[in-house]
Scaffold this active site. Structure first.
Site, PDB file in Angstrom:
ATOM      1  N   ASP A   1      51.176  -7.860 -27.982  1.00  0.00           N
ATOM      2  CA  ASP A   1      51.585  -7.472 -29.330  1.00  0.00           C
ATOM      3  C   ASP A   1      51.174  -6.040 -29.657  1.00  0.00           C
ATOM      4  OD1 ASP A   1      52.914  -8.180 -31.731  1.00  0.00           O
ATOM      5  OD2 ASP A   1      51.006  -8.467 -32.748  1.00  0.00           O
TER       6      ASP A   1
ATOM      7  N   GLN B   1      60.475  -8.876 -28.858  1.00  0.00           N
ATOM      8  CA  GLN B   1      59.988  -8.952 -30.229  1.00  0.00           C
ATOM      9  C   GLN B   1      60.922  -8.200 -31.171  1.00  0.00           C
ATOM     10  OE1 GLN B   1      56.465  -6.746 -32.424  1.00  0.00           O
ATOM     11  NE2 GLN B   1      55.620  -8.530 -31.367  1.00  0.00           N
TER      12      GLN B   1
ATOM     13  N   SER C   1      55.110  -7.584 -37.065  1.00  0.00           N
ATOM     14  CA  SER C   1      55.793  -8.453 -36.105  1.00  0.00           C
ATOM     15  C   SER C   1      56.481  -9.582 -36.862  1.00  0.00           C
ATOM     16  CB  SER C   1      54.791  -9.037 -35.110  1.00  0.00           C
ATOM     17  OG  SER C   1      54.079  -8.019 -34.446  1.00  0.00           O
TER      18      SER C   1
END
Length: 288
Positions: free
Chosen positions: A205, A279, A229
């Protein structure tokens, strides 16, 4: 956090029951809980309900609300299915009465099969040729924008070395790509595959949304753009070793409507493909 031991203490949850676990949070420079932490803690919870030695091969998650750093996070695991080859788990994360996150994860028994992969770019600079985040802070110091300097001053259990980055003193648009080497700090001996996957998920991430901002770097940066995110998917292909640097090669095919989409491949230094990540994130210009 400064070493992998600190990170493991964060990711390994307290067991409440066979399907319920509690976790705490650590700040990484943002006022809200880091998405990678929630992802990895949820994988920790799901994996602890797997009793047949199956290995995580994919996960898909949505971030529903920003996590509060001051509150514990409770993870509830649903045992969706244990089939002949695959086991599926669903994890929901709660703070007080709010569901902040959901994740589905699939585990597969070990099997033999066909094997191929994409090739890593051979023109990438090696980590020994590059400055780490720590070295950037030390070399450029007061010349860095205040927000970036504060971010780089935070101690982390991972060292990052980007192959290129937007110069905040001479902002120019860049290609929609970002490549960064990373390596754990501390003793990494004896980590099993399950633990390595949780750590890799945590790291995944970091950096991925950079590729969505690079094409707009002449005007967009972390200080004037609201980022978060929104979802995160990951596929795990092969075992690997954390003792050497790994490469996170990301690209952004599209950005529109205040959202940016990015995908990335994680390679060992010798070019073996370990995992793939996708993502979509919020990249909303902050209106003054």
């Amino acid at each position: 956090m400064t070493t992998v031991d600190d990170l493991l203490n964060l990711l390994v949850l307290d067991k409440i029951s066979d399907t319920e676990f509690n976790g705490e949070s650590k700040a990484i420079g943002s006022p809200i809980v880091f998405g990678g932490q929630v992802l990895a803690q949820a994988i920790n919870a799901a994996s602890r309900t797997i009793t047949n030695k199956r290995v995580l091969h994919s996960m898909h998650a949505y971030f529903l609300e920003a996590g509060n750093l001051e509150l514990p996070i409770t993870y509830n695991v649903s045992l969706v299915r244990d089939g002949g080859s695959f086991s599926v788990r669903r994890v929901t994360a709660h703070q007080k009465d709010s569901t902040i996150f959901i994740l589905s994860a699939s585990f597969h028994k070990k099997e033999d099969g066909y094997n191929h992969q994409v090739t890593m770019n051979s023109d990438i600079k090696q980590p020994e040729e590059l400055l780490s985040w720590t070295e950037m802070r030390e070399e450029f110091g007061e010349a860095l924008p205040r927000g970036l300097k504060s971010f780089l001053e935070i101690k982390r259990p991972i060292e990052f070395k980007p192959t290129a980055f937007a110069n905040p003193l001479d902002p120019k648009n860049l290609p929609p790509k970002h490549h960064v080497w990373f390596k754990l700090k501390g003793d990494i001996n004896g980590l099993d595959l399950n633990t390595k996957q949780q750590i890799l998920t945590y790291i995944s991430d970091y950096n991925i949304l950079t590729s969505t901002l690079n094409p707009h770097a002449s005007k967009a940066h972390w200080g004037n753009t609201q980022t978060a995110s929104l979802d995160h998917s990951m596929w795990y292909f092969r075992d690997f070793d954390f003792s050497d640097w790994l490469l996170y090669a990301t690209e952004s095919p599209s950005a529109s409507g205040g959202r940016g989409f990015a995908r990335g491949n994680i390679f060992t230094r010798n070019g073996e493909l370990v995992a793939t990540v996708a993502q979509e994130g919020l990249i909303r210009p902050i209106k003054k």
